[in-house]
Design a protein around this motif. Structure first.
Motif, PDB file in Angstrom:
ATOM      1  N   TYR A  11       0.852  -1.173   0.000  1.00 47.72           N
ATOM      2  CA  TYR A  11       0.000   0.000   0.000  1.00 47.72           C
ATOM      3  C   TYR A  11       0.895   1.231   0.000  1.00 47.72           C
ATOM      4  O   TYR A  11       1.732   1.406   0.890  1.00 47.72           O
ATOM      5  N   LEU A  12       0.735   2.064  -1.016  1.00 46.49           N
ATOM      6  CA  LEU A  12       1.524   3.278  -1.154  1.00 46.49           C
ATOM      7  C   LEU A  12       0.658   4.500  -0.878  1.00 46.49           C
ATOM      8  O   LEU A  12      -0.541   4.512  -1.201  1.00 46.49           O
ATOM      9  N   ASP A  13       1.270   5.505  -0.331  1.00 48.03           N
ATOM     10  CA  ASP A  13       0.621   6.795  -0.220  1.00 48.03           C
ATOM     11  C   ASP A  13       0.188   7.210  -1.633  1.00 48.03           C
ATOM     12  O   ASP A  13       0.902   6.954  -2.610  1.00 48.03           O
ATOM     13  N   SER A  14      -0.963   7.813  -1.770  1.00 50.88           N
ATOM     14  CA  SER A  14      -1.491   8.112  -3.102  1.00 50.88           C
ATOM     15  C   SER A  14      -0.560   9.012  -3.914  1.00 50.88           C
ATOM     16  O   SER A  14      -0.419   8.816  -5.133  1.00 50.88           O
ATOM     17  N   ALA A  15       0.103   9.951  -3.274  1.00 53.36           N
ATOM     18  CA  ALA A  15       1.030  10.828  -3.998  1.00 53.36           C
ATOM     19  C   ALA A  15       2.254  10.041  -4.477  1.00 53.36           C
ATOM     20  O   ALA A  15       2.742  10.269  -5.595  1.00 53.36           O
ATOM     21  N   ARG A  18       1.181   7.907  -7.478  1.00 53.41           N
ATOM     22  CA  ARG A  18       1.083   8.733  -8.695  1.00 53.41           C
ATOM     23  C   ARG A  18       2.465   9.034  -9.255  1.00 53.41           C
ATOM     24  O   ARG A  18       2.711   8.908 -10.456  1.00 53.41           O
ATOM     25  N   ALA A  19       3.393   9.431  -8.372  1.00 53.82           N
ATOM     26  CA  ALA A  19       4.757   9.742  -8.813  1.00 53.82           C
ATOM     27  C   ALA A  19       5.416   8.504  -9.420  1.00 53.82           C
ATOM     28  O   ALA A  19       6.094   8.599 -10.453  1.00 53.82           O
ATOM     29  N   LYS A  23       6.667   8.135 -13.216  1.00 51.61           N
ATOM     30  CA  LYS A  23       8.062   7.790 -13.507  1.00 51.61           C
ATOM     31  C   LYS A  23       8.140   6.537 -14.375  1.00 51.61           C
ATOM     32  O   LYS A  23       8.968   6.466 -15.291  1.00 51.61           O
ATOM     33  N   ALA A  24       7.310   5.566 -14.088  1.00 51.71           N
ATOM     34  CA  ALA A  24       7.293   4.334 -14.885  1.00 51.71           C
ATOM     35  C   ALA A  24       6.969   4.645 -16.343  1.00 51.71           C
ATOM     36  O   ALA A  24       7.600   4.114 -17.261  1.00 51.71           O
ATOM     37  N   ILE A  25       6.018   5.524 -16.559  1.00 48.91           N
ATOM     38  CA  ILE A  25       5.647   5.904 -17.922  1.00 48.91           C
ATOM     39  C   ILE A  25       6.813   6.614 -18.615  1.00 48.91           C
ATOM     40  O   ILE A  25       7.171   6.292 -19.743  1.00 48.91           O
ATOM     41  N   HIS A  26       7.413   7.563 -17.920  1.00 47.28           N
ATOM     42  CA  HIS A  26       8.494   8.359 -18.513  1.00 47.28           C
ATOM     43  C   HIS A  26       9.764   7.556 -18.764  1.00 47.28           C
ATOM     44  O   HIS A  26      10.515   7.856 -19.687  1.00 47.28           O
ATOM     45  N   THR A  27      10.005   6.565 -17.932  1.00 45.07           N
ATOM     46  CA  THR A  27      11.229   5.761 -18.097  1.00 45.07           C
ATOM     47  C   THR A  27      10.973   4.484 -18.888  1.00 45.07           C
ATOM     48  O   THR A  27      11.909   3.714 -19.132  1.00 45.07           O
TER      49      THR A  27
END
Length: 77
Positions: A11-15, A18-19, A23-27
């Motif tokens: 479980y990740l903090d929503s921010a 999103r980050a 990042k996954a998309i950009h890299t």
């Protein structure tokens, strides 16, 4: 790393989620790859820290009060 990947729910903090997604998309890497790399880096840093502690285990220790006195004596504070 010949073993198959294990599936896990985190479980990740929503921010952070999103980050990570952006990042996954950009890299052009998966979120899993990015998380695996981050965990590896953190564990590597822990290993390095533990090695440094082990190397310094025989060094003499000084109390905080002694340190302050020494700094004052030498005009550092």
């Amino acid at each position: 790393m010949g073993e198959p990947a294990k599936r896990s729910t985190i479980y990740l903090d929503s921010a952070l989620h999103r980050a990570l997604r952006i990042k996954a998309i950009h890299t052009q890497r998966s979120m899993s790859d990015l998380v695996n790399d981050a965990v590896r880096m953190a564990l590597r840093e822990d290993r390095e820290d533990l090695a440094a502690f082990e190397e310094r285990a025989a060094e003499p220790t000084i109390s905080y009060e002694e340190l302050l006195k020494d700094l004052r004596t030498h005009g550092k504070i």
